[in-house]
Design a protein around this motif. Structure first.
Motif, PDB file in Angstrom:
ATOM      1  N   GLY A   1      -7.907   4.286  -0.596  1.00 43.16           N
ATOM      2  CA  GLY A   1      -8.970   5.272  -0.673  1.00 43.16           C
ATOM      3  C   GLY A   1      -8.965   6.231   0.505  1.00 43.16           C
ATOM      4  N   GLY A   2      -8.015   6.067   1.432  1.00 42.57           N
ATOM      5  CA  GLY A   2      -7.871   7.050   2.503  1.00 42.57           C
ATOM      6  C   GLY A   2      -8.579   6.739   3.798  1.00 42.57           C
ATOM      7  N   GLY A   3      -9.229   5.591   3.904  1.00 43.19           N
ATOM      8  CA  GLY A   3      -9.941   5.256   5.128  1.00 43.19           C
ATOM      9  C   GLY A   3      -9.171   4.291   6.003  1.00 43.19           C
ATOM     10  N   VAL A   4      -9.875   3.762   6.989  1.00 42.80           N
ATOM     11  CA  VAL A   4      -9.314   2.739   7.862  1.00 42.80           C
ATOM     12  C   VAL A   4     -10.383   1.681   8.134  1.00 42.80           C
ATOM     13  CG1 VAL A   4      -7.725   4.352   8.995  1.00 42.80           C
ATOM     14  CG2 VAL A   4      -9.934   3.863  10.059  1.00 42.80           C
ATOM     15  N   ARG A   5      -9.945   0.529   8.609  1.00 41.40           N
ATOM     16  CA  ARG A   5     -10.847  -0.514   9.078  1.00 41.40           C
ATOM     17  C   ARG A   5     -10.318  -0.988  10.425  1.00 41.40           C
ATOM     18  NH1 ARG A   5      -7.986  -3.748   4.864  1.00 41.40           N
ATOM     19  NH2 ARG A   5      -6.682  -5.214   6.027  1.00 41.40           N
TER      20      ARG A   5
ATOM     21  N   MET B   1       0.851  -1.180   0.000  1.00 39.13           N
ATOM     22  CA  MET B   1       0.000   0.000   0.000  1.00 39.13           C
ATOM     23  C   MET B   1       0.894   1.239   0.000  1.00 39.13           C
ATOM     24  SD  MET B   1      -2.917   1.269   2.683  1.00 39.13           S
ATOM     25  CE  MET B   1      -3.968  -0.098   2.334  1.00 39.13           C
ATOM     26  N   ALA B   2       0.436   2.277  -0.654  1.00 46.57           N
ATOM     27  CA  ALA B   2       1.176   3.526  -0.724  1.00 46.57           C
ATOM     28  C   ALA B   2       1.289   4.144   0.672  1.00 46.57           C
ATOM     29  CB  ALA B   2       0.462   4.482  -1.681  1.00 46.57           C
ATOM     30  N   GLU B   3       2.031   5.193   0.754  1.00 49.97           N
ATOM     31  CA  GLU B   3       2.237   5.900   2.006  1.00 49.97           C
ATOM     32  C   GLU B   3       0.893   6.406   2.561  1.00 49.97           C
ATOM     33  OE1 GLU B   3       4.763   9.768   3.218  1.00 49.97           O
ATOM     34  OE2 GLU B   3       5.733   8.346   1.863  1.00 49.97           O
ATOM     35  N   LEU B   4       0.780   6.421   3.873  1.00 50.41           N
ATOM     36  CA  LEU B   4      -0.460   6.871   4.515  1.00 50.41           C
ATOM     37  C   LEU B   4      -0.662   8.368   4.320  1.00 50.41           C
ATOM     38  CD1 LEU B   4      -0.284   5.047   7.967  1.00 50.41           C
ATOM     39  CD2 LEU B   4      -1.449   4.313   5.892  1.00 50.41           C
ATOM     40  N   THR B   5      -1.910   8.757   4.164  1.00 45.95           N
ATOM     41  CA  THR B   5      -2.225  10.188   4.108  1.00 45.95           C
ATOM     42  C   THR B   5      -2.133  10.767   5.516  1.00 45.95           C
ATOM     43  OG1 THR B   5      -4.582   9.908   4.508  1.00 45.95           O
ATOM     44  CG2 THR B   5      -3.842   9.765   2.193  1.00 45.95           C
ATOM     45  N   ASP B   6      -2.044  12.081   5.601  1.00 42.28           N
ATOM     46  CA  ASP B   6      -2.032  12.748   6.911  1.00 42.28           C
ATOM     47  C   ASP B   6      -3.313  12.432   7.675  1.00 42.28           C
ATOM     48  OD1 ASP B   6       0.448  13.865   6.402  1.00 42.28           O
ATOM     49  OD2 ASP B   6      -0.368  15.810   5.775  1.00 42.28           O
ATOM     50  N   LEU B   7      -4.445  12.384   6.969  1.00 47.37           N
ATOM     51  CA  LEU B   7      -5.726  12.102   7.613  1.00 47.37           C
ATOM     52  C   LEU B   7      -5.751  10.669   8.157  1.00 47.37           C
ATOM     53  CD1 LEU B   7      -8.477  13.223   8.390  1.00 47.37           C
ATOM     54  CD2 LEU B   7      -9.322  12.540   6.141  1.00 47.37           C
ATOM     55  N   GLN B   8      -5.265   9.705   7.388  1.00 48.99           N
ATOM     56  CA  GLN B   8      -5.200   8.322   7.875  1.00 48.99           C
ATOM     57  C   GLN B   8      -4.323   8.226   9.125  1.00 48.99           C
ATOM     58  OE1 GLN B   8      -3.966   6.487   4.136  1.00 48.99           O
ATOM     59  NE2 GLN B   8      -5.639   5.023   4.367  1.00 48.99           N
ATOM     60  N   GLN B   9      -3.185   8.884   9.097  1.00 43.53           N
ATOM     61  CA  GLN B   9      -2.300   8.874  10.260  1.00 43.53           C
ATOM     62  C   GLN B   9      -2.999   9.471  11.476  1.00 43.53           C
ATOM     63  OE1 GLN B   9       1.578  10.583   9.421  1.00 43.53           O
ATOM     64  NE2 GLN B   9       1.651   9.558   7.440  1.00 43.53           N
ATOM     65  N   ALA B  10      -3.737  10.548  11.270  1.00 46.20           N
ATOM     66  CA  ALA B  10      -4.455  11.193  12.376  1.00 46.20           C
ATOM     67  C   ALA B  10      -5.561  10.277  12.921  1.00 46.20           C
ATOM     68  CB  ALA B  10      -5.044  12.524  11.915  1.00 46.20           C
ATOM     69  N   ILE B  11      -6.271   9.578  12.039  1.00 46.43           N
ATOM     70  CA  ILE B  11      -7.341   8.670  12.478  1.00 46.43           C
ATOM     71  C   ILE B  11      -6.750   7.516  13.285  1.00 46.43           C
ATOM     72  CG2 ILE B  11      -9.109   7.032  11.699  1.00 46.43           C
ATOM     73  CD1 ILE B  11      -9.510   8.915   9.238  1.00 46.43           C
ATOM     74  N   ILE B  12      -5.677   6.931  12.791  1.00 42.76           N
ATOM     75  CA  ILE B  12      -5.033   5.825  13.506  1.00 42.76           C
ATOM     76  C   ILE B  12      -4.560   6.296  14.876  1.00 42.76           C
ATOM     77  CG2 ILE B  12      -3.018   4.286  13.494  1.00 42.76           C
ATOM     78  CD1 ILE B  12      -3.453   4.158  10.379  1.00 42.76           C
ATOM     79  N   HIS B  13      -3.915   7.439  14.923  1.00 42.36           N
ATOM     80  CA  HIS B  13      -3.458   8.003  16.209  1.00 42.36           C
ATOM     81  C   HIS B  13      -4.643   8.264  17.132  1.00 42.36           C
ATOM     82  CE1 HIS B  13      -0.977  10.213  19.019  1.00 42.36           C
ATOM     83  NE2 HIS B  13      -1.847  11.197  18.966  1.00 42.36           N
ATOM     84  N   PHE B  14      -5.719   8.818  16.603  1.00 46.75           N
ATOM     85  CA  PHE B  14      -6.936   9.130  17.371  1.00 46.75           C
ATOM     86  C   PHE B  14      -7.489   7.868  18.035  1.00 46.75           C
ATOM     87  CE2 PHE B  14     -11.635   9.586  17.333  1.00 46.75           C
ATOM     88  CZ  PHE B  14     -11.771  10.703  18.147  1.00 46.75           C
TER      89      PHE B  14
ATOM     90  N   ALA C   1     -15.117   5.952  12.036  1.00 49.22           N
ATOM     91  CA  ALA C   1     -13.896   6.126  11.252  1.00 49.22           C
ATOM     92  C   ALA C   1     -14.207   6.554   9.824  1.00 49.22           C
ATOM     93  CB  ALA C   1     -13.078   4.838  11.262  1.00 49.22           C
ATOM     94  N   ALA C   2     -15.316   6.041   9.263  1.00 49.74           N
ATOM     95  CA  ALA C   2     -15.726   6.463   7.914  1.00 49.74           C
ATOM     96  C   ALA C   2     -16.065   7.945   7.909  1.00 49.74           C
ATOM     97  CB  ALA C   2     -16.907   5.624   7.439  1.00 49.74           C
ATOM     98  N   CYS C   3     -16.661   8.423   8.995  1.00 49.17           N
ATOM     99  CA  CYS C   3     -16.964   9.858   9.118  1.00 49.17           C
ATOM    100  C   CYS C   3     -15.676  10.666   9.249  1.00 49.17           C
ATOM    101  CB  CYS C   3     -17.871  10.111  10.317  1.00 49.17           C
ATOM    102  SG  CYS C   3     -19.498   9.350  10.202  1.00 49.17           S
ATOM    103  N   LEU C   4     -14.738  10.167  10.066  1.00 51.06           N
ATOM    104  CA  LEU C   4     -13.452  10.851  10.225  1.00 51.06           C
ATOM    105  C   LEU C   4     -12.715  10.945   8.897  1.00 51.06           C
ATOM    106  CD1 LEU C   4     -12.100   9.323  13.566  1.00 51.06           C
ATOM    107  CD2 LEU C   4     -13.062  11.606  13.228  1.00 51.06           C
ATOM    108  N   ALA C   5     -12.845   9.916   8.056  1.00 52.77           N
ATOM    109  CA  ALA C   5     -12.183   9.919   6.751  1.00 52.77           C
ATOM    110  C   ALA C   5     -12.735  11.028   5.846  1.00 52.77           C
ATOM    111  CB  ALA C   5     -12.321   8.565   6.078  1.00 52.77           C
ATOM    112  N   LEU C   6     -13.937  11.526   6.174  1.00 53.35           N
ATOM    113  CA  LEU C   6     -14.507  12.685   5.464  1.00 53.35           C
ATOM    114  C   LEU C   6     -14.260  13.962   6.252  1.00 53.35           C
ATOM    115  CD1 LEU C   6     -17.885  11.190   4.157  1.00 53.35           C
ATOM    116  CD2 LEU C   6     -15.736  11.545   2.914  1.00 53.35           C
ATOM    117  N   ASN C   7     -13.345  13.877   7.224  1.00 54.52           N
ATOM    118  CA  ASN C   7     -12.919  14.993   8.065  1.00 54.52           C
ATOM    119  C   ASN C   7     -14.025  15.528   8.973  1.00 54.52           C
ATOM    120  OD1 ASN C   7     -10.858  16.622   9.086  1.00 54.52           O
ATOM    121  ND2 ASN C   7     -11.491  18.336   7.791  1.00 54.52           N
TER     122      ASN C   7
END
Length: 141
Positions: free
Chosen positions: A33-37, A1-14, A68-74
């Protein structure tokens, strides 16, 4: 998988700062696609007296995956309502994956669904919830 986006990193940290998610030993995994599971291998502490996953564990995973799906939409949200359908019991040592999807992206509320599946794709449970939007997850620059 490509490098994590800033938003993905923030969600994982959160979510790794969420004591209950850490207590469950759930892993927050980035997706394309920028989300998490969320992923979890069922351990004894996740089970009820029948030796299967407790419904509260599944509701937590479904709720968190939808959030998390909501967080992925900021959007930072809290749950207003969450309903579950439990299709199959989940035995000890099963590895499960929880995903969320936004159905309605409103200014004040969001509607989401979540699924909990095995690694083989078997659908174990499905959630449907309404969430109140508190504001942006990350301030836009």
């Amino acid at each position: 998988m490509a490098e994590l986006t800033d938003l993905q990193q923030a969600i994982i940290h959160f979510y790794h700062q969420n004591p209950f998610i850490e207590y469950l030993h759930a892993q927050v995994v980035p997706t394309q696609g920028g989300g998490v599971r969320l992923e979890l291998t069922v351990e004894e502490e996740h089970t009820n007296l029948y030796g299967i996953v407790h419904g509260g564990v599944l509701m937590t995973l479904a709720d968190t995956a939808a959030g998390a799906a909501c967080l992925a939409l900021n959007k930072k949200v809290v749950t207003i309502n969450l309903g579950m359908e439990f299709m199959h019991s989940i035995p000890l040592t099963t590895h499960i994956i929880a995903t969320g999807r936004v159905l309605h992206d409103g200014r004040r509320t969001m509607t989401c669904e979540s699924e909990i599946r095995g690694e083989d794709g078997k659908l174990y449970a499905k959630g449907h919830g309404t969430f109140y939007v508190l504001g942006l997850f990350q301030e836009e620059e």
